[in-house]
Design a protein around this motif. Sequence first.
Motif, PDB file in Angstrom:
ATOM      1  N   UNK A  82      47.819-133.116  49.237  1.00 20.25           N
ATOM      2  CA  UNK A  82      48.147-131.794  48.696  1.00 20.25           C
ATOM      3  C   UNK A  82      48.381-130.900  49.904  1.00 20.25           C
ATOM      4  N   UNK A  83      49.609-130.392  50.037  1.00 18.32           N
ATOM      5  CA  UNK A  83      49.992-129.605  51.209  1.00 18.32           C
ATOM      6  C   UNK A  83      50.301-128.177  50.776  1.00 18.32           C
ATOM      7  N   UNK A  84      49.697-127.234  51.457  1.00 17.22           N
ATOM      8  CA  UNK A  84      49.983-125.823  51.198  1.00 17.22           C
ATOM      9  C   UNK A  84      51.358-125.508  51.788  1.00 17.22           C
ATOM     10  N   UNK A  85      52.280-125.048  50.955  1.00 17.55           N
ATOM     11  CA  UNK A  85      53.654-124.777  51.414  1.00 17.55           C
ATOM     12  C   UNK A  85      53.702-123.781  52.565  1.00 17.55           C
ATOM     13  N   UNK A  86      52.960-122.687  52.430  1.00 16.85           N
ATOM     14  CA  UNK A  86      53.035-121.602  53.393  1.00 16.85           C
ATOM     15  C   UNK A  86      52.637-122.027  54.801  1.00 16.85           C
ATOM     16  N   UNK A  87      51.609-122.882  54.915  1.00 13.90           N
ATOM     17  CA  UNK A  87      51.092-123.253  56.235  1.00 13.90           C
ATOM     18  C   UNK A  87      51.370-124.711  56.616  1.00 13.90           C
ATOM     19  N   UNK A  88      51.835-125.512  55.678  1.00  7.81           N
ATOM     20  CA  UNK A  88      52.012-126.972  55.804  1.00  7.81           C
ATOM     21  C   UNK A  88      50.693-127.692  56.115  1.00  7.81           C
ATOM     22  N   UNK A  89      49.576-127.042  55.833  1.00 12.14           N
ATOM     23  CA  UNK A  89      48.256-127.632  56.025  1.00 12.14           C
ATOM     24  C   UNK A  89      47.922-128.532  54.833  1.00 12.14           C
ATOM     25  N   UNK A  90      47.311-129.677  55.120  1.00  8.02           N
ATOM     26  CA  UNK A  90      46.815-130.532  54.035  1.00  8.02           C
ATOM     27  C   UNK A  90      45.526-129.905  53.533  1.00  8.02           C
ATOM     28  N   UNK A  91      45.534-129.517  52.254  1.00  5.08           N
ATOM     29  CA  UNK A  91      44.356-128.865  51.681  1.00  5.08           C
ATOM     30  C   UNK A  91      43.516-129.834  50.866  1.00  5.08           C
ATOM     31  N   UNK A  92      44.066-131.025  50.583  1.00  6.60           N
ATOM     32  CA  UNK A  92      43.279-131.974  49.812  1.00  6.60           C
ATOM     33  C   UNK A  92      44.044-133.216  49.425  1.00  6.60           C
ATOM     34  N   UNK A  93      43.439-133.929  48.483  1.00  3.67           N
ATOM     35  CA  UNK A  93      43.976-135.166  47.926  1.00  3.67           C
ATOM     36  C   UNK A  93      44.021-135.014  46.418  1.00  3.67           C
ATOM     37  N   UNK A  94      45.086-135.485  45.808  1.00  3.33           N
ATOM     38  CA  UNK A  94      45.162-135.575  44.347  1.00  3.33           C
ATOM     39  C   UNK A  94      45.427-137.032  44.016  1.00  3.33           C
ATOM     40  N   UNK A  95      44.772-137.522  42.975  1.00  7.69           N
ATOM     41  CA  UNK A  95      44.985-138.921  42.624  1.00  7.69           C
ATOM     42  C   UNK A  95      45.197-139.084  41.133  1.00  7.69           C
ATOM     43  N   UNK A  96      45.916-140.106  40.814  1.00  9.20           N
ATOM     44  CA  UNK A  96      46.095-140.562  39.439  1.00  9.20           C
ATOM     45  C   UNK A  96      46.109-142.078  39.546  1.00  9.20           C
ATOM     46  N   UNK A  97      45.032-142.696  39.050  1.00  4.37           N
ATOM     47  CA  UNK A  97      44.908-144.143  39.237  1.00  4.37           C
ATOM     48  C   UNK A  97      44.077-144.750  38.119  1.00  4.37           C
ATOM     49  N   UNK A  98      44.098-146.073  38.071  1.00  4.78           N
ATOM     50  CA  UNK A  98      43.278-146.779  37.101  1.00  4.78           C
ATOM     51  C   UNK A  98      41.814-146.648  37.497  1.00  4.78           C
ATOM     52  N   UNK A  99      40.982-146.334  36.512  1.00  5.35           N
ATOM     53  CA  UNK A  99      39.550-146.256  36.756  1.00  5.35           C
ATOM     54  C   UNK A  99      39.000-147.655  37.012  1.00  5.35           C
ATOM     55  N   UNK A 100      38.141-147.809  38.016  1.00  2.00           N
ATOM     56  CA  UNK A 100      37.529-149.121  38.263  1.00  2.00           C
ATOM     57  C   UNK A 100      36.258-149.303  37.427  1.00  2.00           C
ATOM     58  N   UNK A 101      36.013-150.530  36.994  1.00  4.42           N
ATOM     59  CA  UNK A 101      34.775-150.818  36.271  1.00  4.42           C
ATOM     60  C   UNK A 101      33.628-150.953  37.278  1.00  4.42           C
ATOM     61  N   UNK A 102      32.463-151.370  36.808  1.00  2.00           N
ATOM     62  CA  UNK A 102      31.279-151.460  37.677  1.00  2.00           C
ATOM     63  C   UNK A 102      31.460-152.468  38.801  1.00  2.00           C
ATOM     64  N   UNK A 103      32.386-153.409  38.639  1.00  2.00           N
ATOM     65  CA  UNK A 103      32.658-154.414  39.674  1.00  2.00           C
ATOM     66  C   UNK A 103      33.880-154.052  40.519  1.00  2.00           C
ATOM     67  N   UNK A 104      34.342-152.814  40.402  1.00  2.00           N
ATOM     68  CA  UNK A 104      35.513-152.292  41.136  1.00  2.00           C
ATOM     69  C   UNK A 104      36.831-152.903  40.688  1.00  2.00           C
ATOM     70  N   UNK A 105      36.858-153.520  39.518  1.00  2.00           N
ATOM     71  CA  UNK A 105      38.111-154.063  38.979  1.00  2.00           C
ATOM     72  C   UNK A 105      38.804-152.990  38.146  1.00  2.00           C
ATOM     73  N   UNK A 106      40.140-152.906  38.230  1.00  2.00           N
ATOM     74  CA  UNK A 106      40.828-151.850  37.489  1.00  2.00           C
ATOM     75  C   UNK A 106      40.726-152.057  35.976  1.00  2.00           C
ATOM     76  N   UNK A 107      40.464-150.954  35.268  1.00  2.00           N
ATOM     77  CA  UNK A 107      40.464-150.963  33.802  1.00  2.00           C
ATOM     78  C   UNK A 107      41.848-150.516  33.329  1.00  2.00           C
ATOM     79  N   UNK A 108      42.018-150.408  32.038  1.00  2.00           N
ATOM     80  CA  UNK A 108      43.282-149.904  31.486  1.00  2.00           C
ATOM     81  C   UNK A 108      43.247-148.387  31.313  1.00  2.00           C
TER      82      UNK A 108
END
Length: 184
Positions: free
Chosen positions: A72-98
């Motif tokens: 996530x980059x702030x346009x005005x300063x081009x500074x990275x302000x964070x991370x955004x994610x959209x991914x499969x949730x992992x189960x208790x064994x770190x395997x991807x769920x649906x």
Amino acid sequence: MTNLLETERLIIRSWIPESDAEQAFVMYSDPEVTHFLGKASRVTSIESQRQRLIENIERCLRRNNGTGSWAIVEKETTTIVGTILLKQLPDKDSLPTQDYEVGWHLRRASWGKGYATEAGQVMLNYGFTVLNLPVIYAVVKPENRASIRVTERLGMKPIGWTNKYYGIELLLFQLDAPVRIEGE
């Protein structure tokens, strides 16, 4: 550099390990930032952060399903302000769920500015309109009041406790895809 999404103040783009590792390291070496993410999220050097970014990109390319983690980059300063994610949730064994989750990590200097909500809104829209996901979840540690407020601002519905993901007990939030009318 691949820009995925844009808002009024932010650019959501692919990570560039060579040039982004230092800013990512500042964020992920901060114990306040990683407090709710667990010890595994902490990094000990810029080089280990660079390697983590590379591995993350490779994992997303292997999945090849449009999900991932972006800067996530702030346009005005081009500074990275964070991370955004959209991914499969992992189960208790770190395997991807649906099940898919939206999530955010912000550097401390960027807290309280609405960036998580702003990035979260465009990421949810991406998940629903581009990836055609029927529902998107968020999982939050119950003591993480700031992230709970973000889920509320995003219109996500609290579902209750779950221990289905990450092998720990978390609060689960859900947002269903908007109903589309034929012909739109």
